[in-house]
Scaffold this motif. Structure first.
Motif, mmCIF file in Angstrom:
data_model
loop_
_atom_site.group_PDB
_atom_site.id
_atom_site.type_symbol
_atom_site.label_atom_id
_atom_site.label_comp_id
_atom_site.label_asym_id
_atom_site.label_seq_id
_atom_site.Cartn_x
_atom_site.Cartn_y
_atom_site.Cartn_z
ATOM 1 N N TYR A 44 72.055 -37.216 112.569
ATOM 2 C CA TYR A 44 73.072 -36.755 111.623
ATOM 3 C C TYR A 44 73.765 -35.531 112.219
ATOM 4 C CZ TYR A 44 70.402 -39.773 108.515
ATOM 5 O OH TYR A 44 69.758 -40.839 107.953
ATOM 6 N N ALA A 62 75.456 -36.451 107.187
ATOM 7 C CA ALA A 62 74.287 -36.082 106.392
ATOM 8 C C ALA A 62 74.511 -36.282 104.910
ATOM 9 C CB ALA A 62 73.899 -34.624 106.685
ATOM 10 N N HIS A 84 69.768 -32.090 108.836
ATOM 11 C CA HIS A 84 69.161 -33.116 107.988
ATOM 12 C C HIS A 84 67.654 -33.113 108.211
ATOM 13 C CE1 HIS A 84 68.137 -37.066 106.365
ATOM 14 N NE2 HIS A 84 69.354 -37.182 105.875
#
Length: 319
Positions: free
Chosen positions: A307, A313, A217
């Motif tokens: 994440y 994500a 992410h």
């Protein structure tokens, strides 16, 4: 949490000056915003200073050439993100030259400026990619930590040359580390076009779908950079390379299934690998083969991913 409202990221206890190449790109724009939010000064090296100045509302010093910086300009950290888009036109000899120039050539110029600078930066964070490891065939379970070897194919050799160019800045007494990015997920970059067939209900496995997809992410990319800048400021050891990938990789098929579930779409339409290879040639390896690149070094240093799974994500980005 959406990546349009990235939470505050702390880079340094003192106000620092950061020189960024690729500042107007997907990652670069978010990095600039996060640095400014944390109270730091940013210099952007860009082909179009007027456009960049407008983009950053006059809050960033934008220069077209490194020669525009004077001997008295003190830069604390250099972050090198520049590079022509890797996916696109087939990798002809001319295209390969363009890719090398935008990465290796620019990095050499940056290192030359560092070597001659009166006030040398303490740290150079230079972009690279998990393509460094070459291709890992489907069903190969081997995790690729930062000490995994490269391969004698173009995308691996390009990353090797890129990292070697950055590494020469160590001769000037600068700490250098290379960030081997997986696919960076956000509202820009690779994810939106990948989601078009999924949103249309036409998503499905690509080329079998068992290839590993190394991803991260965009907020964890920025937080990873902050982690390294903080480590440098505190004189903690910094490795020569870090995999900027989430700790829980996924296959291409599972990635697509997760996106389809979140978007409430079917996931029924496989795409065979042959037409992809016909269309993309050598670069088809990027999408048809993968890398099980794992962030061993970041995790060893206690970095906590916001994440860690693809579900985390995509829930944040697609809802």
């Amino acid at each position: 949490m959406s990546d349009t409202s990235t939470s505050a990221i702390h880079f340094s206890d003192k106000r620092i000056t950061v020189l960024i190449t690729g500042a107007t790109g997907f990652i670069g724009k978010k990095l600039v915003a996060a640095l400014l939010k944390d109270g730091h000064q940013v210099i952007a090296l860009t082909r179009d200073p007027a456009k960049a100045n407008a983009m950053f509302a006059g809050q960033v010093r934008c220069v077209q050439e490194l020669d525009a910086l004077s001997d008295t300009d003190a830069v604390d950290v250099v972050i090198n993100l520049a590079g022509a888009r890797i996916l696109g036109a087939r990798w002809s000899d001319r295209r390969k030259q363009t890719l090398r120039a935008s990465r290796v050539g620019l990095t050499k110029n940056l290192v030359s400026w560092i070597a001659n600078a009166q006030h040398k930066p303490a740290l150079l964070l230079s972009g690279s990619a998990v393509g460094y490891y070459g291709i890992q065939h489907q069903d190969d379970p081997t995790p690729l930590a930062e000490d995994a070897p490269p391969q004698p194919i173009f995308m691996s050799q390009l990353c090797q040359e890129w990292e070697q160019a950055a590494g020469t800045a160590r001769q000037a007494g600068v700490t250098v580390t290379c960030m081997r990015f997986g696919m960076v997920l956000g509202h820009e970059g690779a994810l939106p076009p990948m989601m078009i067939p999924v949103r249309l209900g036409l998503g499905g496995p690509l080329g079998g779908g068992r290839q590993m997809l190394a991803w991260i992410h965009v907020e964890d990319v920025l937080r990873g950079m902050a982690h390294l800048i903080q480590a440098s400021a505190q004189d903690r050891p910094i490795a020569a390379a870090y995999n900027f990938t989430a700790p829980h990789g996924t296959t291409q098929a599972e990635f697509t299934r997760t996106a389809a579930r979140i978007l409430h779409r079917p996931c029924l339409f496989p795409t065979p690998g042959f037409p992809v290879r016909l269309l993309l040639g050598e670069q088809a390896d990027i999408v048809l083969e993968g890398q099980r690149a794992v962030p061993v070094q970041l995790q060893k240093e206690g970095f906590q991913f916001r994440y860690p799974t693809v579900d985390d994500a995509l829930q944040a980005l697609l809802r």
